[in-house]
Motif scaffolding. Structure first.
Motif, mmCIF file in Angstrom:
data_model
loop_
_atom_site.group_PDB
_atom_site.id
_atom_site.type_symbol
_atom_site.label_atom_id
_atom_site.label_comp_id
_atom_site.label_asym_id
_atom_site.label_seq_id
_atom_site.Cartn_x
_atom_site.Cartn_y
_atom_site.Cartn_z
ATOM 1 N N ARG A 2 0.842 -1.207 0.000
ATOM 2 C CA ARG A 2 0.000 0.000 0.000
ATOM 3 C C ARG A 2 0.879 1.259 0.000
ATOM 4 N N LEU A 3 2.098 1.106 0.511
ATOM 5 C CA LEU A 3 3.033 2.246 0.544
ATOM 6 C C LEU A 3 4.433 1.738 0.220
ATOM 7 N N ILE A 4 5.092 2.420 -0.725
ATOM 8 C CA ILE A 4 6.509 2.162 -1.005
ATOM 9 C C ILE A 4 7.247 3.475 -0.769
ATOM 10 N N THR A 5 8.339 3.414 -0.025
ATOM 11 C CA THR A 5 9.068 4.639 0.305
ATOM 12 C C THR A 5 10.528 4.524 -0.130
ATOM 13 N N CYS A 6 11.127 5.687 -0.312
ATOM 14 C CA CYS A 6 12.548 5.748 -0.670
ATOM 15 C C CYS A 6 13.123 6.987 0.041
ATOM 16 N N PRO A 7 13.263 6.891 1.382
ATOM 17 C CA PRO A 7 13.640 8.078 2.156
ATOM 18 C C PRO A 7 15.119 8.459 2.048
ATOM 19 N N PHE A 8 15.373 9.679 2.424
ATOM 20 C CA PHE A 8 16.707 10.261 2.586
ATOM 21 C C PHE A 8 17.584 10.031 1.351
ATOM 22 N N ARG A 9 17.034 10.405 0.221
ATOM 23 C CA ARG A 9 17.838 10.538 -0.989
ATOM 24 C C ARG A 9 18.384 9.228 -1.544
ATOM 25 N N ALA A 10 17.813 8.107 -1.110
ATOM 26 C CA ALA A 10 18.299 6.838 -1.674
ATOM 27 C C ALA A 10 18.093 6.825 -3.192
#
Ligand SMILES: C[S@@+](CC[C@H](N)C(=O)[O-])C[C@H]1O[C@@H](n2cnc3c(N)ncnc32)[C@H](O)[C@@H]1O
Length: 248
Positions: free
Chosen positions: A103-111
């Motif tokens: 339901r949610l895909i994230t790519c935090p902190f500039r990955a």
């Protein structure tokens, strides 16, 4: 290879220095709120040491974390994550988690900024769309380049952060070079003050993105609804700060 960069020098002290220079941004709270709203499951790409994903998993939300660096994942595993979290070593451009959808895909902190060319960026976005559940969201953040600094091909070394690691006071000195043709910033790190295995130099490459470039890229990859924010408190996007995006 980014995994080598993170494996050498960075992984073991990552949490110590980013607690100082990144946690105050409020990014972890922003992604946690999105995770709560989504209800899970949540997939984080470039999950690193779990700085953002572990608090989400500890709320009982079903999570998968993917990272290219075995050493970053080792630091994460050593934190004894709960059983509702799975960790996978792999690159986001070639990710295949079978039938799993999120339901949610994230790519935090500039990955995402570690994807240096359009072919890699589109490959990753295709894998992300493939793994999104219907109506699911993809959230990421990158930095918006400060144009006065961007003009410089070379920025001399300056002290970036002083931090404590296992009884040592370690200083990280940063310098940078820019390849304007490729839109690639190379940050050179020099660690001093720690034991021999924690001292020395490494570097990492980051692709800088302009706001409208990123918007076009996401639409090109098939996203149809794209919201931009300028801070993790969801303020409107403005130049020279954070570029935070939620795409559906
Ligand atoms: C700046 S760290 C961010 C870690 C974590 N998301 C956080 O917010 O603390 C970037 C992470 O992306 C990982 N990474 C870089 N390129 C990757 C790729 N192509 N696929 C998966 N992970 C990648 C690195 O190994 C590193 O752990």
């Amino acid at each position: 290879m980014y995994s080598e960069t993170y494996d050498r020098l960075i992984a073991r002290s990552y949490d110590d220095f980013y607690a100082i220079v990144r946690d105050p941004s409020g990014d972890a709270g922003f992604y946690r709120e999105l995770a709560r709203e989504s209800g899970g499951p949540v997939l984080e790409l470039g999950c690193g040491t779990g700085r953002v994903l572990l608090p989400i998993a500890r709320e009982g939300i079903s999570c998968v974390g993917v990272d290219a660096s075995p050493e970053m994942l080792k630091v994460f595993r050593d934190k004894a994550p709960p059983p509702n979290l799975t960790l996978v070593e792999g690159r986001m451009q070639t990710l295949d988690l079978g039938e799993q959808r999120f339901r949610l895909i994230t790519c935090p902190f500039r990955a995402f900024s570690h994807l240096l060319d359009v072919a890699d960026q589109l490959a990753a976005l295709a894998r992300i769309r493939h793994h999104l559940a219907p109506g699911g969201a993809f959230a990421l953040d990158v930095f918006d380049p400060k144009l006065d600094r961007l003009a410089a091909r070379f920025e001399p070394e300056s002290l970036a952060v002083t931090f404590q690691h296992e009884g040592h006071e370690i200083r990280r000195w940063d310098s940078s070079t820019r390849d304007h043709t490729r839109q690639v910033l190379t940050v050179h790190f020099r660690f001093e003050g720690g034991p021999p295995e924690m001292s020395g130099t490494t570097h990492m490459d980051l692709r800088w993105f302009y706001r409208y470039e990123l918007e076009h890229l996401l639409f090109r990859a098939g996203f149809t609804e794209v919201s931009f924010y300028g801070g993790f408190d969801r303020r409107p996007w403005a130049a020279f700060g954070e570029t935070i995006v939620v795409a559906r």
